[in-house]
Design an enzyme around this catalytic site. Structure first.
Site, PDB file in Angstrom:
ATOM      1  N   GLN A  12       5.813  26.275  -3.122  1.00 32.27           N
ATOM      2  CA  GLN A  12       6.738  26.953  -4.032  1.00 32.27           C
ATOM      3  C   GLN A  12       6.537  28.467  -4.000  1.00 32.27           C
ATOM      4  O   GLN A  12       5.421  28.967  -3.906  1.00 32.27           O
ATOM      5  CB  GLN A  12       6.532  26.436  -5.458  1.00 32.27           C
ATOM      6  CG  GLN A  12       7.001  25.012  -5.637  1.00 32.27           C
ATOM      7  CD  GLN A  12       7.051  24.601  -7.086  1.00 32.27           C
ATOM      8  OE1 GLN A  12       7.996  24.859  -7.803  1.00 32.27           O
ATOM      9  NE2 GLN A  12       6.001  23.910  -7.526  1.00 32.27           N
ATOM     10  N   LEU A  94       2.895  22.013  -2.393  1.00 33.82           N
ATOM     11  CA  LEU A  94       4.065  21.169  -2.157  1.00 33.82           C
ATOM     12  C   LEU A  94       4.276  20.912  -0.669  1.00 33.82           C
ATOM     13  O   LEU A  94       4.718  19.840  -0.265  1.00 33.82           O
ATOM     14  CB  LEU A  94       5.316  21.824  -2.746  1.00 33.82           C
ATOM     15  CG  LEU A  94       6.628  21.160  -2.323  1.00 33.82           C
ATOM     16  CD1 LEU A  94       6.802  19.825  -3.024  1.00 33.82           C
ATOM     17  CD2 LEU A  94       7.805  22.078  -2.547  1.00 33.82           C
TER      18      LEU A  94
END
Length: 314
Positions: A12, A94
């Site tokens: 992110q 992520l």
């Protein structure tokens, strides 16, 4: 397979409006991948990524599937245009889910559902405004840990992203982060900056989210990767499906050991990284971790072409 190449996938913060637009204009593979994700999500993910007047892309439950899809689409485009395959894959936070998909360990549509839920669980775990993150530049790892210990005062604050030597992100309760930023400056940090995030990732505040994620992961098939994967929690290779699953859960409330992960890949003779995702954050970190490593961002047409020309036919 090329024994010296690794594909790495960002987390992110790398997302931005208009990402992959020039590559998508030249190949249907990108938009096809986004169409698959859109069917799972129930909204037009590609359209949102290209035109986002309401800043929905910044919401964690949207950011996570958007980045996953962007990374997977770039991997598919690489597979279409080059016969060269990496020996290793790894993802930052992520990005580890992108690595799992591209290595063949998790199905794409399963991962899209999973990371959407992951984002929802993370946001629900800490009410808006109660958590925060910051990055500390110019202090040794041990010094940052000591800063967090001093700043805690009964609250949560810890080193969570070991991005490169001298660059560490911290996360926890907002008040504790504020104290830590002041202490870090007093201890000689070159720069201390708050991060524009909505959740304090990879700290103990994420344990409730990890419990929910664990239940979801238990319903998803995980296979042995076709390409070796280095995971964040251990900074080491893992191939056993159940251990991969456990490490994905633990990753949510434990530090991302990225510096060690890159060093582990280098110890296995990896000297070239391809960053398959928006931007070039991981390329920049690689240079600070090991200057002998070459790194290629491929999220824009020019960068993709340069990587293909240099390593795509090796």
């Amino acid at each position: 397979m090329s024994n010296n190449i690794a594909f790495v996938f960002p987390g992110q913060g790398s997302q931005h409006e208009g990402m992959l637009a020039d590559l998508a204009a030249d190949s249907s593979i990108i938009q096809q991948c986004f169409s698959e994700a859109s069917e799972v999500l129930g909204y037009d993910l590609w359209g949102l990524c290209q035109n986002d007047p309401d800043s929905k892309l910044a919401k964690t439950e949207v950011t996570q599937p958007a980045l996953l899809t962007a990374s997977v689409s770039l991997w598919r485009l690489w597979q279409d245009r080059s016969d060269v395959r990496p020996a290793v894959m790894a993802g930052h936070s992520l990005g580890e889910y992108s690595a799992m998909v591209c290595s063949g360990a998790i199905g794409f549509t399963d991962a899209v559902k999973l990371v959407q839920s992951r984002g929802q669980y993370m946001q629900a775990a800490v009410p808006a405004g109660e958590g925060a993150m910051a990055v500390i530049i110019g202090l040794e790892d041990d010094a940052v840990v000591a800063v967090c210990d001093e700043a805690a005062q009964g609250q949560v604050v810890s080193a969570v992203n070991y991005n490169s030597p001298g660059q560490i992100a911290i996360a926890g309760n907002a008040e504790a982060i504020e104290r830590a930023m002041v202490i870090a400056k007093d201890k000689g940090a070159k720069r201390v900056m708050p991060l524009a995030v909505s959740v304090p990732s990879h700290c103990a505040l994420m344990k409730p989210a990890a419990e929910k994620l664990s239940a979801d992961l238990a319903t998803i098939e995980i296979k042995q990767p076709e390409i070796e994967v280095v995971q964040n929690v251990t900074a080491d290779f893992c191939a056993a499906p159940e251990q991969l699953r456990e490490n994905l859960v633990a990753q949510l409330y434990n530090p991302v050991r990225w510096s060690e992960s890159v060093q582990r890949m280098a110890a296995k003779n990896i000297d070239t990284l391809v960053e398959a995702g928006p931007g070039k954050v991981l390329c920049g970190l690689a240079k600070r971790i090991d200057r002998s490593i070459s790194a290629y961002p491929v999220s824009e047409a020019a960068g993709f072409a340069a990587a293909l020309e240099t390593i795509g036919g090796s």
